[in-house]
Design a protein around this motif. Sequence first.
Motif, PDB file in Angstrom:
ATOM      1  N   ARG A 193       0.828  -1.216   0.000  1.00 52.42           N
ATOM      2  CA  ARG A 193       0.000   0.000   0.000  1.00 52.42           C
ATOM      3  C   ARG A 193       0.862   1.266   0.000  1.00 52.42           C
ATOM      4  O   ARG A 193       0.542   2.250  -0.672  1.00 52.42           O
ATOM      5  N   ARG A 204       3.894   1.534  -1.187  1.00 52.33           N
ATOM      6  CA  ARG A 204       4.509   1.631  -2.517  1.00 52.33           C
ATOM      7  C   ARG A 204       3.507   2.168  -3.545  1.00 52.33           C
ATOM      8  O   ARG A 204       3.842   3.033  -4.354  1.00 52.33           O
ATOM      9  N   LYS A 205       2.284   1.673  -3.484  1.00 57.48           N
ATOM     10  CA  LYS A 205       1.247   2.129  -4.413  1.00 57.48           C
ATOM     11  C   LYS A 205       0.946   3.620  -4.215  1.00 57.48           C
ATOM     12  O   LYS A 205       0.835   4.375  -5.177  1.00 57.48           O
ATOM     13  N   PHE A 206       0.848   4.032  -2.936  1.00 57.18           N
ATOM     14  CA  PHE A 206       0.579   5.440  -2.626  1.00 57.18           C
ATOM     15  C   PHE A 206       1.668   6.327  -3.249  1.00 57.18           C
ATOM     16  O   PHE A 206       1.373   7.340  -3.883  1.00 57.18           O
ATOM     17  N   ARG A 207       2.905   5.902  -3.075  1.00 64.18           N
ATOM     18  CA  ARG A 207       4.047   6.653  -3.612  1.00 64.18           C
ATOM     19  C   ARG A 207       4.011   6.672  -5.147  1.00 64.18           C
ATOM     20  O   ARG A 207       4.153   7.734  -5.764  1.00 64.18           O
ATOM     21  N   ASP A 208       3.801   5.516  -5.742  1.00 66.40           N
ATOM     22  CA  ASP A 208       3.889   5.431  -7.199  1.00 66.40           C
ATOM     23  C   ASP A 208       2.692   6.081  -7.896  1.00 66.40           C
ATOM     24  O   ASP A 208       2.834   6.629  -8.995  1.00 66.40           O
ATOM     25  N   ASP A 209       1.521   6.032  -7.259  1.00 63.62           N
ATOM     26  CA  ASP A 209       0.351   6.723  -7.821  1.00 63.62           C
ATOM     27  C   ASP A 209       0.615   8.216  -7.976  1.00 63.62           C
ATOM     28  O   ASP A 209       0.031   8.878  -8.818  1.00 63.62           O
ATOM     29  N   ARG A 210       1.467   8.752  -7.116  1.00 62.93           N
ATOM     30  CA  ARG A 210       1.778  10.185  -7.144  1.00 62.93           C
ATOM     31  C   ARG A 210       3.127  10.473  -7.823  1.00 62.93           C
ATOM     32  O   ARG A 210       3.585  11.617  -7.818  1.00 62.93           O
ATOM     33  N   ASP A 211       3.743   9.429  -8.324  1.00 64.17           N
ATOM     34  CA  ASP A 211       5.034   9.583  -9.005  1.00 64.17           C
ATOM     35  C   ASP A 211       6.089  10.224  -8.095  1.00 64.17           C
ATOM     36  O   ASP A 211       6.864  11.077  -8.524  1.00 64.17           O
ATOM     37  N   ARG A 256       8.394   8.420  -6.380  1.00 64.70           N
ATOM     38  CA  ARG A 256       9.599   7.602  -6.292  1.00 64.70           C
ATOM     39  C   ARG A 256      10.843   8.383  -6.700  1.00 64.70           C
ATOM     40  O   ARG A 256      11.909   8.205  -6.116  1.00 64.70           O
ATOM     41  N   GLY A 312      -4.051  10.333   1.772  1.00 63.24           N
ATOM     42  CA  GLY A 312      -4.763  10.250   0.492  1.00 63.24           C
ATOM     43  C   GLY A 312      -5.782  11.372   0.332  1.00 63.24           C
ATOM     44  O   GLY A 312      -6.005  11.871  -0.779  1.00 63.24           O
ATOM     45  N   LEU A 367      -5.544  11.925  -5.746  1.00 62.20           N
ATOM     46  CA  LEU A 367      -5.158  11.668  -7.140  1.00 62.20           C
ATOM     47  C   LEU A 367      -6.070  12.484  -8.045  1.00 62.20           C
ATOM     48  O   LEU A 367      -7.235  12.695  -7.742  1.00 62.20           O
TER      49      LEU A 367
END
Lengths: 100, 100, 100, 100
Positions: C7, C9-16, C18, D94, D99
């Motif tokens: 979760r 990782r997804k939160f981070r990657d959804d917002r770019d 990384r 969130g 998003l």
Amino acid sequence: MRETIARIRKFRDDRDWRRFHNPKDLAASISIEAAELLELFQWLGAEQSTRFAAENRERVSEEIADVAIYLIELCDITGIDLEQAIDDKLEKNGRKYPLK
Amino acid sequence: MRETIARIRKFRDDRDWRRFHNPKDLAASISIEAAELLELFQWLGAEQSTRFAAENRERVSEEIADVAIYLIELCDITGIDLEQAIDDKLEKNGRKYPLK
Amino acid sequence: MRETIARIRKFRDDRDWRRFHNPKDLAASISIEAAELLELFQWLGAEQSTRFAAENRERVSEEIADVAIYLIELCDITGIDLEQAIDDKLEKNGRKYPLK
Amino acid sequence: MRETIARIRKFRDDRDWRRFHNPKDLAASISIEAAELLELFQWLGAEQSTRFAAENRERVSEEIADVAIYLIELCDITGIDLEQAIDDKLEKNGRKYPLK
């Protein structure tokens, strides 16, 4: 520096805050304020941080002051002379990192 | 304080360390040294920390100096006058916490 | 823990986000959030901090989470398995502080 | 994670260290260990810190573990579920950073 220290002491005593001060809580307070200073530069590179500091001198100055005030208050309650402490540490550092 | 600041600057420049200094890394260094100061009192209560500081003045003094040296080096590279920064912050704090 | 890490990782990657992450800035972020956690207990004694935590669980929980999220993000980019790291450290600590 | 938490608790209780633990001192300990982690990267840039972490995985791993162990011990004495705390914080974050 003597007048600055006197002003810090007066500010504290005018508000009767001396009773809250002890080495542990002041050391914690120094850490907390140091982190707020670091937060200004959290995601910046070295060069960006130089630019940021030039463009936001007041914010940097305020966070530096917050660290310094607690540091001087810690010196005050422990009877440590800040300038003497620095001089002694520089001498010790000089033995650790001697000039060639 | 002026002489102490001059000694810190000379120590740094004699070793050609100015090139490593930027606001971000100095702010990180202040945090690191502040944590070493806090570590002295890690598991102590407030009163115990007072006793510890009285009985270990040299160690406390050295950790305080380490924070102060980096703080002064940060002032140096950003052109911030530490005493002025403190005075300004005390004035601002005075408006936030006015005397009755 | 695997789902929690996924979760984060997804939160981070959804917002770019990384691309902002590197070990130094994440370590600084951990320090910054740790200081916000400490700030909750800044002027409290040990027992008072126990009461405060009981009465302000949500605030304490949020600050703990902020530290943990950055810590897990640091593990993620360095390929360190957090549970393995803890197990290894406990074993090392066990050699340092053996049971009688 | 449940087994790791159990191991940390056993390590602590085998040494009768539970009596030293309170939220304030554990929060201070988290800050102290976070600073030791940051120290690894003190004078490095972002890219250098990536290389350093790759070449010194064990040292990075140990410092991460030290932060995590105290964090889990803080959760233990306050009855906070770490994974739940992270999930709740991600949900709150969130709403703060939605998003598009």
